[in-house]
Design an enzyme around this catalytic site. Structure first.
Site, PDB file in Angstrom:
ATOM      1  N   SER A  39      40.410  79.833  49.757  1.00 42.15           N
ATOM      2  CA  SER A  39      41.005  80.494  50.913  1.00 42.15           C
ATOM      3  C   SER A  39      40.287  80.088  52.197  1.00 42.15           C
ATOM      4  O   SER A  39      39.060  80.032  52.238  1.00 42.15           O
ATOM      5  CB  SER A  39      40.918  82.007  50.738  1.00 42.15           C
ATOM      6  OG  SER A  39      41.572  82.378  49.548  1.00 42.15           O
ATOM      7  N   ARG A  49      46.357  86.314  60.981  1.00 35.18           N
ATOM      8  CA  ARG A  49      47.326  85.406  60.333  1.00 35.18           C
ATOM      9  C   ARG A  49      48.673  85.403  61.037  1.00 35.18           C
ATOM     10  O   ARG A  49      49.034  86.352  61.726  1.00 35.18           O
ATOM     11  CB  ARG A  49      47.541  85.846  58.879  1.00 35.18           C
ATOM     12  CG  ARG A  49      46.260  85.874  58.047  1.00 35.18           C
ATOM     13  CD  ARG A  49      46.357  85.034  56.842  1.00 35.18           C
ATOM     14  NE  ARG A  49      45.056  84.817  56.219  1.00 35.18           N
ATOM     15  CZ  ARG A  49      44.819  83.847  55.343  1.00 35.18           C
ATOM     16  NH1 ARG A  49      45.777  83.033  54.969  1.00 35.18           N
ATOM     17  NH2 ARG A  49      43.617  83.698  54.829  1.00 35.18           N
ATOM     18  N   TYR A  88      47.391  95.018  53.344  1.00 36.22           N
ATOM     19  CA  TYR A  88      47.113  93.678  53.860  1.00 36.22           C
ATOM     20  C   TYR A  88      47.533  92.531  52.935  1.00 36.22           C
ATOM     21  O   TYR A  88      47.177  92.531  51.743  1.00 36.22           O
ATOM     22  CB  TYR A  88      45.607  93.529  54.167  1.00 36.22           C
ATOM     23  CG  TYR A  88      45.400  92.273  54.975  1.00 36.22           C
ATOM     24  CD1 TYR A  88      45.658  92.272  56.342  1.00 36.22           C
ATOM     25  CD2 TYR A  88      45.071  91.075  54.360  1.00 36.22           C
ATOM     26  CE1 TYR A  88      45.559  91.116  57.074  1.00 36.22           C
ATOM     27  CE2 TYR A  88      44.970  89.911  55.094  1.00 36.22           C
ATOM     28  CZ  TYR A  88      45.217  89.942  56.449  1.00 36.22           C
ATOM     29  OH  TYR A  88      45.133  88.791  57.178  1.00 36.22           O
ATOM     30  N   ASP A 111      50.217  76.796  49.996  1.00 38.29           N
ATOM     31  CA  ASP A 111      49.260  77.719  49.371  1.00 38.29           C
ATOM     32  C   ASP A 111      49.344  77.764  47.844  1.00 38.29           C
ATOM     33  O   ASP A 111      48.325  77.907  47.197  1.00 38.29           O
ATOM     34  CB  ASP A 111      49.472  79.133  49.942  1.00 38.29           C
ATOM     35  CG  ASP A 111      48.287  80.059  49.681  1.00 38.29           C
ATOM     36  OD1 ASP A 111      47.146  79.666  49.973  1.00 38.29           O
ATOM     37  OD2 ASP A 111      48.500  81.190  49.194  1.00 38.29           O
ATOM     38  N   HIS A 126      46.445  77.353  43.054  1.00 38.80           N
ATOM     39  CA  HIS A 126      46.235  77.665  44.483  1.00 38.80           C
ATOM     40  C   HIS A 126      46.237  76.344  45.257  1.00 38.80           C
ATOM     41  O   HIS A 126      45.204  75.902  45.761  1.00 38.80           O
ATOM     42  CB  HIS A 126      44.891  78.395  44.624  1.00 38.80           C
ATOM     43  CG  HIS A 126      44.667  79.046  45.956  1.00 38.80           C
ATOM     44  ND1 HIS A 126      43.417  79.423  46.385  1.00 38.80           N
ATOM     45  CD2 HIS A 126      45.529  79.411  46.949  1.00 38.80           C
ATOM     46  CE1 HIS A 126      43.512  79.983  47.585  1.00 38.80           C
ATOM     47  NE2 HIS A 126      44.764  79.983  47.949  1.00 38.80           N
ATOM     48  N   CYS A 170      40.100  77.210  53.668  1.00 35.18           N
ATOM     49  CA  CYS A 170      39.381  75.936  53.589  1.00 35.18           C
ATOM     50  C   CYS A 170      40.292  74.743  53.879  1.00 35.18           C
ATOM     51  O   CYS A 170      39.970  73.609  53.526  1.00 35.18           O
ATOM     52  CB  CYS A 170      38.708  75.793  52.240  1.00 35.18           C
ATOM     53  SG  CYS A 170      37.320  76.924  52.047  1.00 35.18           S
ATOM     54  N   LYS A 210      49.621  86.220  45.775  1.00 29.82           N
ATOM     55  CA  LYS A 210      48.493  85.988  44.880  1.00 29.82           C
ATOM     56  C   LYS A 210      48.670  86.750  43.570  1.00 29.82           C
ATOM     57  O   LYS A 210      48.324  86.262  42.492  1.00 29.82           O
ATOM     58  CB  LYS A 210      47.186  86.361  45.567  1.00 29.82           C
ATOM     59  CG  LYS A 210      46.860  85.488  46.788  1.00 29.82           C
ATOM     60  CD  LYS A 210      47.138  84.054  46.479  1.00 29.82           C
ATOM     61  CE  LYS A 210      46.541  82.987  47.355  1.00 29.82           C
ATOM     62  NZ  LYS A 210      46.320  83.095  48.722  1.00 29.82           N
ATOM     63  N   ARG A 241      41.762  90.282  51.678  1.00 30.03           N
ATOM     64  CA  ARG A 241      41.803  90.648  50.272  1.00 30.03           C
ATOM     65  C   ARG A 241      40.468  91.282  49.858  1.00 30.03           C
ATOM     66  O   ARG A 241      39.421  90.950  50.398  1.00 30.03           O
ATOM     67  CB  ARG A 241      42.055  89.426  49.395  1.00 30.03           C
ATOM     68  CG  ARG A 241      43.502  88.958  49.364  1.00 30.03           C
ATOM     69  CD  ARG A 241      43.675  87.729  48.487  1.00 30.03           C
ATOM     70  NE  ARG A 241      42.891  86.611  48.965  1.00 30.03           N
ATOM     71  CZ  ARG A 241      41.716  86.244  48.487  1.00 30.03           C
ATOM     72  NH1 ARG A 241      41.192  86.879  47.457  1.00 30.03           N
ATOM     73  NH2 ARG A 241      41.069  85.230  48.998  1.00 30.03           N
TER      74      ARG A 241
HETATM   75  P1  GTP Z   1      44.401  80.360  53.027  1.00 34.52           P
HETATM   76  O1  GTP Z   1      45.688  80.643  53.702  1.00 34.52           O
HETATM   77  O2  GTP Z   1      43.403  81.466  53.171  1.00 34.52           O
HETATM   78  O3  GTP Z   1      44.565  79.998  51.591  1.00 34.52           O
HETATM   79  O4  GTP Z   1      43.673  79.159  53.851  1.00 34.52           O
HETATM   80  P2  GTP Z   1      43.962  77.582  53.917  1.00 34.52           P
HETATM   81  O5  GTP Z   1      43.274  76.900  52.787  1.00 34.52           O
HETATM   82  O6  GTP Z   1      45.391  77.308  54.107  1.00 34.52           O
HETATM   83  O7  GTP Z   1      43.135  77.155  55.248  1.00 34.52           O
HETATM   84  P3  GTP Z   1      43.655  76.712  56.687  1.00 34.52           P
HETATM   85  O8  GTP Z   1      44.370  75.402  56.669  1.00 34.52           O
HETATM   86  O9  GTP Z   1      44.356  77.849  57.307  1.00 34.52           O
HETATM   87  O10 GTP Z   1      42.267  76.466  57.429  1.00 34.52           O
HETATM   88  C1  GTP Z   1      41.276  77.479  57.512  1.00 34.52           C
HETATM   89  C2  GTP Z   1      40.297  77.166  58.608  1.00 34.52           C
HETATM   90  O11 GTP Z   1      39.694  75.892  58.379  1.00 34.52           O
HETATM   91  C3  GTP Z   1      40.938  77.112  59.984  1.00 34.52           C
HETATM   92  O12 GTP Z   1      40.102  77.741  60.923  1.00 34.52           O
HETATM   93  C4  GTP Z   1      41.039  75.632  60.264  1.00 34.52           C
HETATM   94  O13 GTP Z   1      40.999  75.361  61.638  1.00 34.52           O
HETATM   95  C5  GTP Z   1      39.834  75.051  59.521  1.00 34.52           C
HETATM   96  N1  GTP Z   1      40.079  73.659  59.064  1.00 34.52           N
HETATM   97  C6  GTP Z   1      41.171  73.206  58.400  1.00 34.52           C
HETATM   98  N2  GTP Z   1      41.088  71.874  58.170  1.00 34.52           N
HETATM   99  C7  GTP Z   1      39.901  71.474  58.686  1.00 34.52           C
HETATM  100  C8  GTP Z   1      39.233  70.202  58.756  1.00 34.52           C
HETATM  101  O14 GTP Z   1      39.718  69.160  58.294  1.00 34.52           O
HETATM  102  N3  GTP Z   1      38.005  70.180  59.351  1.00 34.52           N
HETATM  103  C9  GTP Z   1      37.441  71.321  59.866  1.00 34.52           C
HETATM  104  N4  GTP Z   1      36.232  71.209  60.439  1.00 34.52           N
HETATM  105  N5  GTP Z   1      38.053  72.525  59.836  1.00 34.52           N
HETATM  106  C10 GTP Z   1      39.259  72.607  59.249  1.00 34.52           C
HETATM  107  C1  SPV Z   2      44.185  83.483  50.662  1.00 35.12           C
HETATM  108  O1  SPV Z   2      43.286  84.320  50.863  1.00 35.12           O
HETATM  109  O2  SPV Z   2      44.031  82.502  49.897  1.00 35.12           O
HETATM  110  C2  SPV Z   2      45.464  83.609  51.385  1.00 35.12           C
HETATM  111  C3  SPV Z   2      45.724  84.847  52.129  1.00 35.12           C
HETATM  112  O3  SPV Z   2      46.300  82.722  51.288  1.00 35.12           O
HETATM  113  S1  SPV Z   2      46.228  86.144  51.098  1.00 35.12           S
HETATM  114  O4  SPV Z   2      47.686  86.170  51.061  1.00 35.12           O
HETATM  115  O5  SPV Z   2      45.716  87.391  51.704  1.00 35.12           O
HETATM  116  O6  SPV Z   2      45.713  85.950  49.775  1.00 35.12           O
HETATM  117 MN    MN Z   3      45.523  80.994  49.974  1.00 31.55          MN
END
Ligand code: GTP
Ligand code: SPV
Ligand code: MN
Length: 591
Positions: free
Chosen positions: A256, A375, A205, A283, A234, A258, A214, A77
């Site tokens: 995002s 992704r 993207y 999400d 979110h 996290c 979003k 984004r």
């Molecule tokens: P968006 O789709 O962008 O909104 O991201 P999200 O909040 O769904 O994050 P996601 O669960 O995909 O995790 C993002 C990154 O953080 C990945 O590389 C995970 O491996 C890492 N991660 C997730 N949970 C943990 C955790 O509890 N500890 C650590 N150290 N890393 C984590």
């Molecule tokens: C985020 O960035 O929080 C996502 C991926 O979940 S996107 O759909 O590109 O916003």
């Molecule tokens: Mn997200």
């Protein structure tokens, strides 16, 4: 389908008129009204493979799976060119980029003019929310991207069902997406809340181009939510069934990349007994007050657009199973036998790997094989942990709200607020290190209120006021907590193991709600008292645990100062309750 824009296209006059307007502007060669059928998916997939937009993966190893490589300048984004276009600049507020609606329509209109010449224009009717839910909303995205059309079929309830729900109504979100030539200088993502409309140009993207996500389900929906008395957040939504068989639901807002997807489908550690985790959403959550005075949530989406790197059988076995079939992958690496690979996957990189740009990759090349924001796109029905209530029209009742950021210092593993106002302040001032999910520098702490900094479609001070007003109306409000899975020790290692082990923290929250544990008060909130976190079967040293839970007054003085600066920057719309609560915390910290 016909290219005559005035030909009768659907049975909805308002939709037909809009399709005609867009076709006259963009001059496509062909118009396709998507019906959402499997036959249509197969036909579009064949076309996408023929034109090189999708690369088929090994059908034995990944049946129904395809790889898409985006333009290397278009991998995340782009918040700098994302605008909220309200007639009055103050309605967008200090946290949004603003453009006047006329200027935005003129500027993007000029860029869109004849931009679909020789191309197919896809009309994608979709529903956000379970079909039959009183909270569901209809949108229509018009795009010239076949990748967007195929992704929308996974991410939303798309096609005939949406047209049926819409009927002859003129109330639907109008999303117009033109790929153009992907020149970053001509990339703009514009939101018109008053018109319930989105225009996005110059990016193919994810969050820039799948306008349901979003753009509609957060930026426009947050605006609708304020007007109509609900909230678009979110947030992941997860159900936790304890060994006694009781299921409780938690909603959590993390910025995002996290950890939302990971927390939404975590695998419980066996040592905790017979817990089960059910994903409702990963999400976005739409939250309303139910007739019983509790907060109820639905996931408006139909699939997951999840971060690939770091996903492994160890960290998220459910996700690995889920992406075993019928999934799209964007900007991951490809193995010589047509499978996928990314950093942090279980197996080491095989010889002959092709990187996300399509070039041969070796371990010595120094670059990542998969893009850090690569992704997977997967239907939620692929998820082995899918909640039986994911399609429930009423949603699920929420017992706790969690805010969480990525913080190497300061923020303890878990911190409980002492009231709704305190919880809102925690969310409003939370900080997090930036990630690869958005273009720009990675790893810088920024304030990201409620993880909505890039997604709140109106003035952030008014958004905080809406949170406070909602709290006052909920007779049984969820408890609000803050978490941090990402604290580091002096050597730069995470002090908490994270992933499945995070259930231990969620269990403490439920114990707090049930009054089973009393916690330990600090000047800034409540943390687990010694012995209250269930550490059965976990190897963690007392030193590590202490580091994870520490509330260090020196670090917190800096934190509260930085939070105060952020609050001040909001200006006149900042609710006085938040300023007052912040002062109270500062006084308590000063002792
Ligand atoms: P968006 O789709 O962008 O909104 O991201 P999200 O909040 O769904 O994050 P996601 O669960 O995909 O995790 C993002 C990154 O953080 C990945 O590389 C995970 O491996 C890492 N991660 C997730 N949970 C943990 C955790 O509890 N500890 C650590 N150290 N890393 C984590
Ligand atoms: C985020 O960035 O929080 C996502 C991926 O979940 S996107 O759909 O590109 O916003
Ligand atoms: Mn997200």
């Amino acid at each position: 389908m016909s290219s005559d824009p005035d030909k009768h296209l659907t049975s909805n006059p308002a939709l037909n008129a809009w399709i005609g307007d867009v076709a006259r502007l963009t001059s496509p060669e062909k118009i396709v009204i998507c019906d959402g059928s499997a036959a249509e998916r197969d036909r579009l997939t064949t076309e996408a493979v023929a034109s090189g937009v999708l690369i088929p993966l090994n059908p034995q190893k990944r049946p129904g799976c395809y790889l898409h490589r985006s333009n290397p300048n278009d991998v995340a984004r782009t918040e700098e060119v994302t605008f909220v276009c309200t007639p009055n600049k103050d309605d967008a507020g200090v946290t949004n980029h603003w453009m006047a609606p006329d200027e935005a329509y003129n500027k993007l209109g000029a860029l869109l003019k004849d931009s679909m010449r020789g191309r197919t224009m896809y009309v994608i009717p979709y529903v956000m929310g379970p079909l039959g839910s009183p909270f569901a909303k209809v949108g229509v995205e018009i795009t010239d991207s076949i990748y967007v059309a195929l992704s929308m079929r996974i991410m939303t309830r798309m096609g005939r069902a949406a047209l049926a729900l819409l009927g002859e109504s003129e109330h639907f979100n109008r999303g117009l997406h033109g790929t153009l030539d992907l020149d970053p200088q001509r990339r703009f993502i514009c939101h018109f809340p008053q018109d319930n409309a989105i225009w996005s140009v110059g990016s193919g993207y994810g969050g820039n181009a799948l306008l349901s996500k979003k753009c509609f389900a957060l930026r426009i929906a947050s605006w609708l939510g304020r007007t109509e008395g609900w909230m678009a957040e979110h947030m992941l939504i997860v159900g936790l069934r304890n060994p006694q068989g009781e299921t409780r639901y938690i909603a959590a807002a993390f910025p995002s990349a996290c950890g939302k997807t990971n927390l939404a489908m975590l695998l419980p550690p066996q040592a905790l007994g017979d817990w089960k985790v059910f994903t409702v959403g990963d999400d976005i959550g739409w939250l309303r007050i139910g007739p019983d005075g509790r907060l109820w949530a639905i996931n408006p989406e139909n699939g997951y657009f999840g971060v690939a790197p770091g996903t492994s059988a160890r960290s998220n076995p459910n996700a690995m199973r889920m992406v075993g079939h019928d999934s799209l992958f964007t900007n991951v690496a490809m193995t010589p036998d047509g499978d996928i690979w990314w950093e942090g996957m279980d197996a080491p990189p095989p010889a002959g790997l092709i990187d996300w740009r399509g070039k041969p990759w070796t371990a010595g090349s120094g670059a990542k094989a998969a893009h850090p924001n690569s992704r997977f796109t997967t239907p939620m029905t692929n998820n082995p942990a899918l909640s039986p209530h994911a399609e429930d029209p009423e949603g699920v009742p929420i017992s706790a709200i969690i805010f969480g950021g990525r913080r190497a210092t300061t923020m303890p593993l878990v911190l409980e607020s002492t009231s709704w106002v305190h919880g809102v302040l925690m969310g409003a001032t939370m900080g997090s290190e930036t990630t690869a999910a958005a273009a720009g520098q990675v790893g810088v702490v920024r304030r990201d209120p409620m993880a909505m900094l890039p997604f709140c479609g109106y003035n952030i001070g008014d958004y905080f006021r809406h949170w406070l007003a909602m709290g006052a109306k909920i007779s049984h409000p969820p408890r609000i907590f803050m978490v941090n899975w990402f604290r580091k020790d002096g050597n730069g290692n995470f002090v908490w193991p994270g992933y499945g082990e995070n259930l231990r923290v969620l269990k403490w929250m439920l114990d707090r709600i049930d009054g089973k544990v009393s916690g330990r008060e600090t000047p800034v909130g409540i943390v687990p008292a010694p012995g209250e976190l269930d550490l059965n079967g976990l190897e963690i040293s007392p030193r590590q645990l202490e580091q994870a839970l520490a509330v260090n007054p020196d670090e917190w003085r800096v934190e509260l100062e930085s939070a105060a600066q952020f609050l001040q920057s909001i200006g006149a719309t900042l609710p006085a309750e938040l300023t007052e609560k912040h002062r109270e915390l500062s006084r308590r910290l000063a002792g």
